[in-house]
Design a protein around this motif. Structure first.
Motif, PDB file in Angstrom:
ATOM      1  N   ARG A  30     -11.895 -35.856 -14.238  1.00  0.00           N
ATOM      2  CA  ARG A  30     -10.978 -36.066 -15.351  1.00  0.00           C
ATOM      3  C   ARG A  30     -10.243 -34.778 -15.651  1.00  0.00           C
ATOM      4  NH1 ARG A  30     -14.539 -39.957 -18.043  1.00  0.00           N
ATOM      5  NH2 ARG A  30     -13.779 -41.918 -17.232  1.00  0.00           N
ATOM      6  N   LYS A  31      -8.993 -34.682 -15.917  1.00  0.00           N
ATOM      7  CA  LYS A  31      -7.958 -35.624 -16.178  1.00  0.00           C
ATOM      8  C   LYS A  31      -6.934 -35.569 -15.056  1.00  0.00           C
ATOM      9  CE  LYS A  31      -7.026 -34.207 -20.605  1.00  0.00           C
ATOM     10  NZ  LYS A  31      -6.541 -34.173 -21.960  1.00  0.00           N
ATOM     11  N   ARG A  32      -6.095 -34.534 -15.015  1.00  0.00           N
ATOM     12  CA  ARG A  32      -5.002 -34.519 -14.037  1.00  0.00           C
ATOM     13  C   ARG A  32      -4.531 -33.084 -13.812  1.00  0.00           C
ATOM     14  NH1 ARG A  32      -3.592 -36.562 -19.131  1.00  0.00           N
ATOM     15  NH2 ARG A  32      -2.366 -35.003 -20.194  1.00  0.00           N
ATOM     16  N   ALA A  33      -3.676 -32.933 -12.804  1.00  0.00           N
ATOM     17  CA  ALA A  33      -3.134 -31.607 -12.502  1.00  0.00           C
ATOM     18  C   ALA A  33      -1.616 -31.689 -12.432  1.00  0.00           C
ATOM     19  CB  ALA A  33      -3.697 -31.081 -11.180  1.00  0.00           C
TER      20      ALA A  33
ATOM     21  N   GLU B  58     -12.666 -23.736 -12.450  1.00  0.00           N
ATOM     22  CA  GLU B  58     -12.044 -23.432 -11.157  1.00  0.00           C
ATOM     23  C   GLU B  58     -12.574 -24.363 -10.067  1.00  0.00           C
ATOM     24  OE1 GLU B  58     -12.046 -19.736  -8.005  1.00  0.00           O
ATOM     25  OE2 GLU B  58     -12.023 -19.253 -10.133  1.00  0.00           O
ATOM     26  N   GLU B  59     -13.864 -24.593 -10.068  1.00  0.00           N
ATOM     27  CA  GLU B  59     -14.465 -25.466  -9.054  1.00  0.00           C
ATOM     28  C   GLU B  59     -13.972 -26.911  -9.196  1.00  0.00           C
ATOM     29  OE1 GLU B  59     -16.519 -24.666  -6.400  1.00  0.00           O
ATOM     30  OE2 GLU B  59     -16.011 -22.614  -6.972  1.00  0.00           O
ATOM     31  N   VAL B  60     -13.846 -27.399 -10.431  1.00  0.00           N
ATOM     32  CA  VAL B  60     -13.377 -28.763 -10.642  1.00  0.00           C
ATOM     33  C   VAL B  60     -11.918 -28.891 -10.207  1.00  0.00           C
ATOM     34  CG1 VAL B  60     -12.921 -30.554 -12.367  1.00  0.00           C
ATOM     35  CG2 VAL B  60     -15.044 -29.258 -12.464  1.00  0.00           C
TER      36      VAL B  60
ATOM     37  N   LEU C 143      -4.607 -22.014  -8.098  1.00  0.00           N
ATOM     38  CA  LEU C 143      -5.175 -23.032  -8.974  1.00  0.00           C
ATOM     39  C   LEU C 143      -5.595 -22.422 -10.300  1.00  0.00           C
ATOM     40  CD1 LEU C 143      -7.503 -24.880  -6.447  1.00  0.00           C
ATOM     41  CD2 LEU C 143      -5.102 -25.331  -6.972  1.00  0.00           C
ATOM     42  N   LYS C 144      -5.258 -23.112 -11.354  1.00  0.00           N
ATOM     43  CA  LYS C 144      -5.665 -22.725 -12.697  1.00  0.00           C
ATOM     44  C   LYS C 144      -6.199 -23.972 -13.376  1.00  0.00           C
ATOM     45  CE  LYS C 144      -4.078 -18.476 -12.508  1.00  0.00           C
ATOM     46  NZ  LYS C 144      -4.963 -17.338 -12.519  1.00  0.00           N
ATOM     47  N   ALA C 145      -7.014 -23.783 -14.396  1.00  0.00           N
ATOM     48  CA  ALA C 145      -7.537 -24.907 -15.155  1.00  0.00           C
ATOM     49  C   ALA C 145      -7.564 -24.534 -16.631  1.00  0.00           C
ATOM     50  CB  ALA C 145      -8.936 -25.274 -14.683  1.00  0.00           C
ATOM     51  N   ARG C 146      -7.327 -25.555 -17.434  1.00  0.00           N
ATOM     52  CA  ARG C 146      -7.297 -25.347 -18.878  1.00  0.00           C
ATOM     53  C   ARG C 146      -7.734 -26.648 -19.549  1.00  0.00           C
ATOM     54  NH1 ARG C 146      -2.575 -22.329 -22.028  1.00  0.00           N
ATOM     55  NH2 ARG C 146      -3.619 -22.252 -24.009  1.00  0.00           N
ATOM     56  N   THR C 147      -8.387 -26.523 -20.670  1.00  0.00           N
ATOM     57  CA  THR C 147      -8.764 -27.725 -21.406  1.00  0.00           C
ATOM     58  C   THR C 147      -7.620 -28.150 -22.309  1.00  0.00           C
ATOM     59  OG1 THR C 147      -9.847 -26.357 -23.084  1.00  0.00           O
ATOM     60  CG2 THR C 147     -11.260 -27.303 -21.381  1.00  0.00           C
TER      61      THR C 147
ATOM     62  N   PHE D 205      -4.738 -27.537 -13.620  1.00  0.00           N
ATOM     63  CA  PHE D 205      -5.562 -28.727 -13.850  1.00  0.00           C
ATOM     64  C   PHE D 205      -5.858 -28.827 -15.339  1.00  0.00           C
ATOM     65  CE2 PHE D 205      -9.607 -31.169 -13.542  1.00  0.00           C
ATOM     66  CZ  PHE D 205      -9.092 -32.277 -12.903  1.00  0.00           C
ATOM     67  N   ASP D 206      -5.615 -29.990 -15.895  1.00  0.00           N
ATOM     68  CA  ASP D 206      -5.856 -30.276 -17.309  1.00  0.00           C
ATOM     69  C   ASP D 206      -7.207 -30.965 -17.443  1.00  0.00           C
ATOM     70  OD1 ASP D 206      -5.537 -30.792 -20.035  1.00  0.00           O
ATOM     71  OD2 ASP D 206      -4.354 -32.602 -19.684  1.00  0.00           O
ATOM     72  N   LEU D 207      -8.130 -30.322 -18.146  1.00  0.00           N
ATOM     73  CA  LEU D 207      -9.486 -30.840 -18.322  1.00  0.00           C
ATOM     74  C   LEU D 207      -9.713 -31.299 -19.760  1.00  0.00           C
ATOM     75  CD1 LEU D 207     -11.247 -27.905 -16.499  1.00  0.00           C
ATOM     76  CD2 LEU D 207     -11.457 -30.279 -15.809  1.00  0.00           C
ATOM     77  N   PRO D 208     -10.588 -32.290 -19.959  1.00  0.00           N
ATOM     78  CA  PRO D 208     -10.970 -32.645 -21.325  1.00  0.00           C
ATOM     79  C   PRO D 208     -11.704 -31.472 -21.986  1.00  0.00           C
ATOM     80  CG  PRO D 208     -11.703 -34.326 -19.760  1.00  0.00           C
ATOM     81  CD  PRO D 208     -11.232 -33.152 -18.965  1.00  0.00           C
ATOM     82  N   THR D 209     -11.691 -31.430 -23.302  1.00  0.00           N
ATOM     83  CA  THR D 209     -12.406 -30.372 -24.028  1.00  0.00           C
ATOM     84  C   THR D 209     -13.905 -30.451 -23.776  1.00  0.00           C
ATOM     85  OG1 THR D 209     -10.711 -30.390 -25.742  1.00  0.00           O
ATOM     86  CG2 THR D 209     -12.792 -29.349 -26.302  1.00  0.00           C
ATOM     87  N   ASP D 210     -14.432 -31.658 -23.765  1.00  0.00           N
ATOM     88  CA  ASP D 210     -15.865 -31.884 -23.573  1.00  0.00           C
ATOM     89  C   ASP D 210     -16.227 -31.719 -22.094  1.00  0.00           C
ATOM     90  OD1 ASP D 210     -18.470 -32.816 -23.382  1.00  0.00           O
ATOM     91  OD2 ASP D 210     -18.097 -34.636 -24.543  1.00  0.00           O
ATOM     92  N   GLU D 211     -17.013 -30.711 -21.785  1.00  0.00           N
ATOM     93  CA  GLU D 211     -17.407 -30.425 -20.397  1.00  0.00           C
ATOM     94  C   GLU D 211     -18.100 -31.612 -19.727  1.00  0.00           C
ATOM     95  OE1 GLU D 211     -19.596 -26.737 -19.843  1.00  0.00           O
ATOM     96  OE2 GLU D 211     -18.405 -25.787 -21.415  1.00  0.00           O
TER      97      GLU D 211
END
Length: 167
Positions: A117-120, A13-15, A59-63, A97-103
């Motif tokens: 990294r990566k994009r929204a 969420e913060e990222v 805002l939402k985030a997912r790997t 927001f699309d995040l890489p799997t590796d934190e």
């Protein structure tokens, strides 16, 4: 020693918030965080100029979002879906927001700069149909709906249009 206070979900969420704040800063818009997320809104972005428009974002985030047939499928809670699909005085948008799997790749700090990294991706749910689902509904976000400085300006221009409510 692990002295982190935030959970991995909190960190996501913060990222995602940092990403949107960076995009808004690039175009010179103001960001406001509500003290409490009571209306399913994580932040409001306000522009200057004619009519001083605002938009509200969840805002939402997912790997590793995966695209299938040109869309990203995202499970959204029905309560948020119902708020965002209704006509609002101030436009409401979902940003995922699309995040890489590796934190360790979420935020990269190097001598030559900082990289998120990566994009929204964004989605306007206004006018979507009601659902019988009780918990979640899968929304389909088109691949071309990348959330960046260009689209943020376009969303603000759209918020300036009085005819928006008639569309």
């Amino acid at each position: 020693m692990n002295d982190a206070i935030l959970t991995p979900e909190d960190q996501k969420e913060e990222v995602s918030l940092l990403y949107v704040m960076a995009v808004a800063a690039k175009v010179g818009y103001n960001i406001e965080n509500p003290r409490r997320d009571r209306g399913r809104v994580d932040l409001t972005i306000t522009a200057g100029g004619d009519m001083s428009p605002s938009i509200k974002l969840q805002l939402k985030a997912r790997t590793n979002l995966r695209s299938i047939d040109g869309t990203y499928r995202f499970p959204l809670d029905v309560k948020t879906y119902d708020v965002f699909r209704k006509e609002q005085l101030i436009p409401h948008y979902l940003v995922v927001f699309d995040l890489p799997t590796d934190e360790s790749e979420w935020i990269v700090i190097a001598d030559d700069g900082l990289t998120l990294r990566k994009r929204a991706f964004w989605m306007d749910l206004k006018g979507m149909s009601a659902t019988e689902n009780k918990d979640n509904i899968t929304v389909r976000i088109p691949e071309e709906n990348r959330f960046d400085d260009v689209i943020l300006r376009q969303l603000m221009d759209k918020a300036r249009e009085p005819a928006r409510r008639d569309s």
